[in-house]
Design an enzyme around this catalytic site. Structure first.
Site, PDB file in Angstrom:
ATOM      1  N   ALA A 248       1.038  -1.226  -0.064  1.00  0.00           N
ATOM      2  CA  ALA A 248       0.060   0.111  -0.058  1.00  0.00           C
ATOM      3  C   ALA A 248       0.722   1.337   0.017  1.00  0.00           C
ATOM      4  O   ALA A 248       1.917   1.116   0.534  1.00  0.00           O
ATOM      5  CB  ALA A 248      -0.872   0.030   1.433  1.00  0.00           C
TER       6      ALA A 248
ATOM      7  N   GLY B 132       0.654  -5.171   0.957  1.00  0.00           N
ATOM      8  CA  GLY B 132      -0.550  -5.199  -0.175  1.00  0.00           C
ATOM      9  C   GLY B 132      -0.067  -5.913  -1.277  1.00  0.00           C
ATOM     10  O   GLY B 132      -1.001  -6.527  -1.964  1.00  0.00           O
TER      11      GLY B 132
ATOM     12  N   GLU C 238      -0.335  -9.356  -0.650  1.00  0.00           N
ATOM     13  CA  GLU C 238      -1.714  -9.691  -0.585  1.00  0.00           C
ATOM     14  C   GLU C 238      -2.688  -9.930  -1.910  1.00  0.00           C
ATOM     15  O   GLU C 238      -3.353 -10.450  -2.016  1.00  0.00           O
ATOM     16  CB  GLU C 238      -2.542  -8.589   0.327  1.00  0.00           C
ATOM     17  CG  GLU C 238      -1.798  -8.816   2.015  1.00  0.00           C
ATOM     18  CD  GLU C 238      -2.112  -7.571   2.846  1.00  0.00           C
ATOM     19  OE1 GLU C 238      -1.854  -6.348   2.238  1.00  0.00           O
ATOM     20  OE2 GLU C 238      -2.494  -7.864   3.938  1.00  0.00           O
TER      21      GLU C 238
ATOM     22  N   GLU D  92       4.591  -4.918   7.226  1.00  0.00           N
ATOM     23  CA  GLU D  92       3.954  -3.939   7.758  1.00  0.00           C
ATOM     24  C   GLU D  92       4.292  -3.659   9.232  1.00  0.00           C
ATOM     25  O   GLU D  92       4.318  -2.438   9.577  1.00  0.00           O
ATOM     26  CB  GLU D  92       2.356  -4.358   7.679  1.00  0.00           C
ATOM     27  CG  GLU D  92       1.789  -4.271   6.345  1.00  0.00           C
ATOM     28  CD  GLU D  92       1.824  -5.537   5.719  1.00  0.00           C
ATOM     29  OE1 GLU D  92       2.783  -6.518   5.920  1.00  0.00           O
ATOM     30  OE2 GLU D  92       1.196  -5.421   4.688  1.00  0.00           O
TER      31      GLU D  92
HETATM   32  N1  CAA Z   1       4.568   3.129  -0.969  1.00  0.00           N
HETATM   33  C1  CAA Z   1       4.885   4.294  -1.331  1.00  0.00           C
HETATM   34  N2  CAA Z   1       5.934   4.714  -2.162  1.00  0.00           N
HETATM   35  C2  CAA Z   1       6.800   3.614  -2.174  1.00  0.00           C
HETATM   36  C3  CAA Z   1       6.487   2.153  -1.550  1.00  0.00           C
HETATM   37  C4  CAA Z   1       5.207   2.149  -0.904  1.00  0.00           C
HETATM   38  N3  CAA Z   1       4.858   1.077  -0.624  1.00  0.00           N
HETATM   39  N4  CAA Z   1       7.442   1.523  -2.078  1.00  0.00           N
HETATM   40  C5  CAA Z   1       8.526   2.003  -2.535  1.00  0.00           C
HETATM   41  N5  CAA Z   1       7.921   3.448  -2.883  1.00  0.00           N
HETATM   42  C6  CAA Z   1       8.627   4.492  -3.561  1.00  0.00           C
HETATM   43  C7  CAA Z   1       9.965   5.113  -2.584  1.00  0.00           C
HETATM   44  O1  CAA Z   1       9.409   5.758  -1.837  1.00  0.00           O
HETATM   45  C8  CAA Z   1      10.901   5.607  -3.826  1.00  0.00           C
HETATM   46  O2  CAA Z   1      10.060   6.771  -4.191  1.00  0.00           O
HETATM   47  P1  CAA Z   1      11.115   8.212  -4.324  1.00  0.00           P
HETATM   48  O3  CAA Z   1      11.886   7.678  -5.667  1.00  0.00           O
HETATM   49  O4  CAA Z   1      10.233   9.342  -4.723  1.00  0.00           O
HETATM   50  O5  CAA Z   1      11.931   8.446  -3.289  1.00  0.00           O
HETATM   51  C9  CAA Z   1      10.356   4.684  -5.028  1.00  0.00           C
HETATM   52  O6  CAA Z   1       9.152   3.936  -4.950  1.00  0.00           O
HETATM   53  C10 CAA Z   1      11.702   3.678  -5.189  1.00  0.00           C
HETATM   54  O7  CAA Z   1      11.892   2.868  -3.900  1.00  0.00           O
HETATM   55  P2  CAA Z   1      13.077   2.746  -3.154  1.00  0.00           P
HETATM   56  O8  CAA Z   1      14.308   3.986  -3.477  1.00  0.00           O
HETATM   57  O9  CAA Z   1      13.129   2.829  -1.768  1.00  0.00           O
HETATM   58  O10 CAA Z   1      13.899   1.653  -3.900  1.00  0.00           O
HETATM   59  P3  CAA Z   1      14.889   0.587  -3.100  1.00  0.00           P
HETATM   60  O11 CAA Z   1      15.119  -0.528  -4.167  1.00  0.00           O
HETATM   61  O12 CAA Z   1      15.699   1.256  -2.384  1.00  0.00           O
HETATM   62  O13 CAA Z   1      13.833  -0.294  -2.021  1.00  0.00           O
HETATM   63  C11 CAA Z   1      11.845  -1.320  -1.255  1.00  0.00           C
HETATM   64  C12 CAA Z   1      12.688  -0.984  -2.668  1.00  0.00           C
HETATM   65  C13 CAA Z   1      12.674  -2.499  -0.498  1.00  0.00           C
HETATM   66  C14 CAA Z   1      10.682  -1.984  -1.926  1.00  0.00           C
HETATM   67  C15 CAA Z   1      11.595  -0.351  -0.379  1.00  0.00           C
HETATM   68  O14 CAA Z   1      10.908   0.757  -1.611  1.00  0.00           O
HETATM   69  C16 CAA Z   1      10.573  -0.593   0.450  1.00  0.00           C
HETATM   70  O15 CAA Z   1      10.860  -0.868   1.590  1.00  0.00           O
HETATM   71  N6  CAA Z   1       9.165  -0.181   0.229  1.00  0.00           N
HETATM   72  C17 CAA Z   1       8.031  -0.268   1.260  1.00  0.00           C
HETATM   73  C18 CAA Z   1       7.680  -1.868   1.331  1.00  0.00           C
HETATM   74  C19 CAA Z   1       6.511  -1.897   2.202  1.00  0.00           C
HETATM   75  O16 CAA Z   1       6.824  -1.690   3.381  1.00  0.00           O
HETATM   76  N7  CAA Z   1       5.412  -2.295   2.086  1.00  0.00           N
HETATM   77  C20 CAA Z   1       4.341  -2.545   2.671  1.00  0.00           C
HETATM   78  C21 CAA Z   1       3.396  -1.383   3.005  1.00  0.00           C
HETATM   79  S1  CAA Z   1       2.297  -1.241   4.323  1.00  0.00           S
HETATM   80  C22 CAA Z   1       0.946  -2.180   3.323  1.00  0.00           C
HETATM   81  O17 CAA Z   1       0.781  -2.708   2.348  1.00  0.00           O
HETATM   82  C23 CAA Z   1      -0.361  -2.340   4.281  1.00  0.00           C
HETATM   83  C24 CAA Z   1      -1.331  -3.327   3.894  1.00  0.00           C
HETATM   84  O18 CAA Z   1      -1.300  -4.532   4.090  1.00  0.00           O
HETATM   85  C25 CAA Z   1      -2.623  -2.782   3.269  1.00  0.00           C
END
Ligand code: CAA
Length: 258
Positions: free
Chosen positions: A65, A110, A113, A133
């Protein structure tokens, strides 16, 4: 450009692409809206035999998400968002035709999921799955705790959800989260499998999906009874007549889906 793209390919195959590559296809409300629109279009289209879902950009299926979008939600707004996410994911699981998730790169939170709502997950060599999460101070909200535990059992579901660790394609296959690990192009492999499904008896494919999905939480006796009825129903179709005639006559079946 829309956050979810729908493309029709030859042979009754639909390709659904989550299209927010700059945010690694993270799910915000535009993705939920886009998925709803695509599902509405596809559910009333009887020419669709199978679908493939993928993420745009080559780096992620869906990285979860959208955290930036979600961070200021009130508890009620967060519950509503999770409710809409769960509803759309349920609708994907209930589509009458099979859906394959082609996972290249990240399928996190998400995204994992969403992939679990499909019938089969194909993982490319770079695929990474996880429910991270808890690292953000929240829990999965799109029914991840529940689909994961049903898929891989509580020992592994608890390990993944409590540590938030990421696993690669091979481990995801070993625990039963994914159906296949693909060495080459995962989208191509998923489209090829969708094509193979599309050439089978269309009514049988739909009924087979129903037999599994609608009964897997029931006891074996009732589930087998439901399967028996659907087996009987196949004998009311011209696909059954054609499929068995083709076998006996040693020719390729030509199914009409009726
Ligand atoms: N939401 C919003 N933006 C996201 C994102 C997310 N889940 N995942 C990545 N992005 C964005 C980053 O902010 C970044 O944007 P900018 O270039 O504007 O800074 C861009 O995508 C590229 O990401 P990274 O620079 O972080 O890329 P990376 O290769 O260094 O890392 C990653 C990749 C490990 C996937 C890392 O981006 C990350 O940890 N993302 C979050 C993953 C996460 O925690 N997901 C769970 C979300 S909560 C959820 O999903 C709740 C639910 O069940 C409903």
């Amino acid at each position: 450009m829309s956050s979810v793209l729908l493309e029709r390919r030859e042979g009754g195959i639909a390709l659904i692409t989550i299209n927010r590559p700059k945010a690694l296809n993270a799910i915000d409300i535009t993705v939920i809206d886009g998925l709803e629109t695509v599902i509405n279009t596809l559910s009333s289209d009887t020419s669709i035999r199978a679908a493939v879902m993928c993420g745009a950009g080559g780096k992620a299926f869906v990285a979860g998400a959208d955290i930036a979008w979600m961070r200021d939600l009130t508890p009620i707004q967060a519950e509503t968002f999770a409710g809409r996410g769960q509803a759309v994911i349920d609708r994907i699981a209930s589509l009458p035709f099979p859906v394959i998730a082609a996972v290249g790169g990240f399928a996190l939170g998400g995204g994992c999921e969403l992939a679990m709502a499909t019938d089969m997950i194909f993982a490319g060599p770079d695929a990474k799955f996880g429910q991270p999460e808890v690292k953000l101070g929240v829990i999965p909200g799109f029914a991840g705790t529940q689909r994961l535990v049903r898929r891989v059992g509580s020992a592994i579901a608890l390990d993944l959800c409590l540590t938030g660790r990421m696993i690669g394609a091979d481990e995801a296959f070993t625990i039963g989260l994914v159906s296949r690990v693909v060495e080459g192009d995962v989208l191509e492999a998923a489209l090829k499998a969708a094509g193979k499904i599309a050439r089978n008896g269309p009514v049988a494919v739909r009924l087979c999906k129903r037999a599994i999905h609608e009964n897997m939480d029931s006891d074996l006796k009732s589930a087998a009874a439901a399967e028996r009825s659907l087996f009987g129903l196949c004998f009311a179709t011209s696909d059954q007549t054609e499929g068995m005639a083709a076998f006996v006559e040693k020719r390729k079946a030509s199914f009409t889906g009726e």
